[in-house]
Structures are given as C-alpha cells and as structure tokens.
Design a protein around this motif. Structure first.
Motif, short mmCIF file in Angstrom:
data_model
loop_
_atom_site.label_atom_id
_atom_site.label_comp_id
_atom_site.label_asym_id
_atom_site.label_seq_id
_atom_site.Cartn_x
_atom_site.Cartn_y
_atom_site.Cartn_z
N VAL A 129 53.57 89.25 54.35
CA VAL A 129 54.00 87.99 54.94
C VAL A 129 53.35 87.86 56.32
N MET A 130 52.78 86.67 56.58
CA MET A 130 52.13 86.40 57.86
C MET A 130 52.63 85.05 58.39
N LYS A 131 52.34 84.78 59.64
CA LYS A 131 52.69 83.49 60.22
C LYS A 131 51.93 82.39 59.49
N GLY A 132 52.65 81.30 59.23
CA GLY A 132 52.05 80.15 58.58
C GLY A 132 51.56 79.12 59.58
N PRO A 133 50.99 78.01 59.09
CA PRO A 133 50.40 77.00 59.97
C PRO A 133 51.41 76.28 60.86
N ARG A 134 52.68 76.26 60.49
CA ARG A 134 53.71 75.60 61.30
C ARG A 134 54.61 76.60 62.03
N TYR A 135 54.21 77.85 62.08
CA TYR A 135 55.07 78.88 62.70
C TYR A 135 55.42 78.53 64.14
N ASP A 136 54.48 77.93 64.87
CA ASP A 136 54.73 77.60 66.28
C ASP A 136 55.96 76.71 66.46
N GLU A 137 56.22 75.82 65.48
CA GLU A 137 57.41 74.96 65.54
C GLU A 137 58.68 75.79 65.66
N VAL A 138 58.81 76.74 64.78
CA VAL A 138 60.04 77.53 64.72
C VAL A 138 60.06 78.60 65.80
N GLU A 139 58.91 79.05 66.25
CA GLU A 139 58.86 80.07 67.29
C GLU A 139 59.51 79.56 68.58
N THR A 140 59.35 78.28 68.87
CA THR A 140 59.98 77.69 70.05
C THR A 140 61.50 77.85 69.98
N PHE A 141 62.08 77.58 68.81
CA PHE A 141 63.52 77.74 68.63
C PHE A 141 63.94 79.20 68.71
N LEU A 142 63.15 80.08 68.13
CA LEU A 142 63.47 81.51 68.19
C LEU A 142 63.47 82.00 69.63
N THR A 143 62.53 81.54 70.42
CA THR A 143 62.45 81.92 71.83
C THR A 143 63.66 81.37 72.58
N LEU A 144 64.04 80.14 72.29
CA LEU A 144 65.22 79.54 72.92
C LEU A 144 66.47 80.36 72.61
N ILE A 145 66.64 80.74 71.37
CA ILE A 145 67.79 81.55 70.96
C ILE A 145 67.74 82.91 71.64
N GLU A 146 66.58 83.52 71.65
CA GLU A 146 66.41 84.83 72.27
C GLU A 146 66.73 84.78 73.77
N ASN A 147 66.32 83.72 74.43
CA ASN A 147 66.54 83.58 75.87
C ASN A 147 67.99 83.26 76.23
N HIS A 148 68.77 82.83 75.24
CA HIS A 148 70.17 82.47 75.50
C HIS A 148 71.13 83.28 74.64
N THR A 149 70.75 84.49 74.33
CA THR A 149 71.55 85.35 73.47
C THR A 149 72.96 85.53 74.00
N ASP A 150 73.09 85.79 75.30
CA ASP A 150 74.42 86.03 75.87
C ASP A 150 75.35 84.84 75.70
N GLU A 151 74.82 83.64 75.87
CA GLU A 151 75.67 82.45 75.71
C GLU A 151 75.99 82.15 74.25
N LEU A 152 75.10 82.52 73.35
CA LEU A 152 75.27 82.20 71.94
C LEU A 152 75.99 83.28 71.15
N LEU A 153 76.06 84.46 71.70
CA LEU A 153 76.67 85.58 71.00
C LEU A 153 78.16 85.34 70.79
N VAL A 154 78.58 85.44 69.56
CA VAL A 154 79.98 85.26 69.20
C VAL A 154 80.56 86.62 68.87
N THR A 155 81.69 86.95 69.45
CA THR A 155 82.33 88.21 69.15
C THR A 155 83.50 88.00 68.22
N ASP A 156 84.05 89.06 67.70
CA ASP A 156 85.19 88.97 66.80
C ASP A 156 86.43 88.41 67.50
N ASP A 157 86.45 88.48 68.82
CA ASP A 157 87.60 87.99 69.58
C ASP A 157 87.64 86.47 69.65
N GLU A 158 86.54 85.82 69.37
CA GLU A 158 86.49 84.36 69.53
C GLU A 158 86.88 83.65 68.27
#
Length: 108
Positions: free
Chosen positions: A79-108
């Motif tokens: 499996v390799m990056k496809g021609p539209r990978y850059d589209e989704v990579e932006t979202f992955l980077t956004l999620i990665e950069n905001h992990t602390d805010e997005l992380l849901v624990t069992d307490d929530e």
C-alpha cells in the motif's frame, strides 16, 4: 443581518469524502501509518489472514483506493500513498496536532 449558516467548507463533497473515510479506525490507522512510511505491508502473511485482515482486504483498502488516498498492489499487498493523499493528510495532521483536546477518556 448576518448569515448564520456554516462555512462553505462544510458543504464540500471533498470534506464529506474525508469524513466518511476517517469514520473507521482501520482506515485511520492505514492513512496515519502512510504519513510515516511511504509503503506499507498491512498483512502479516498470505496465510495469516484473520477476520480483521479480511475486512481490511474487502472493505477498508478498496474504500481508501476508490477515494484516491492509497494505491494498492494486490499481488504484493503493498500500500502506498495515492494521488489524493494530500487531502486527507491535512486532516490527519490537524488531528495529530490536537490530540489532547480530542482525546476521550473512559471518564467522559
């Protein structure tokens, strides 16, 4: 009077495609791993297919490929990056950069 409607980005078919693809953890993992490595071998071996691998083979990889986010060589299982990978990579980077805010624990 101001317009209270959502920004145009929320009505984009591109965003719909990205959100649909990212809705399953198996697809998120494949796309995230491609962020780190240019090529993946997502299966353990030709005779080691379990139910998760079967679902990956028949559902998740075809969906990623149809969206253009991956290229998948079925003969080598590579499996390799496809021609539209850059589209989704932006979202992955956004999620990665905001992990602390997005992380849901069992307490929530």
């Amino acid at each position: 009077m101001t317009d209270n409607g959502p920004p145009d980005i929320f009505t984009s078919s591109k965003v719909d495609r990205i959100m649909e693809v990212l809705s399953k953890q198996q697809r998120q993992v494949i796309l995230y791993r491609l962020k780190r490595d240019d090529r993946l071998q997502p299966f353990q071996g030709p005779h080691a297919l379990d139910s998760a691998d079967i679902e990956l083979y028949h559902v998740h990889l075809p969906k990623l490929e149809a969206a253009g986010y991956i290229e998948w060589n079925r003969k080598t299982s590579e499996v390799m990056k496809g021609p539209r990978y850059d589209e989704v990579e932006t979202f992955l980077t956004l999620i990665e950069n905001h992990t602390d805010e997005l992380l849901v624990t069992d307490d929530e």
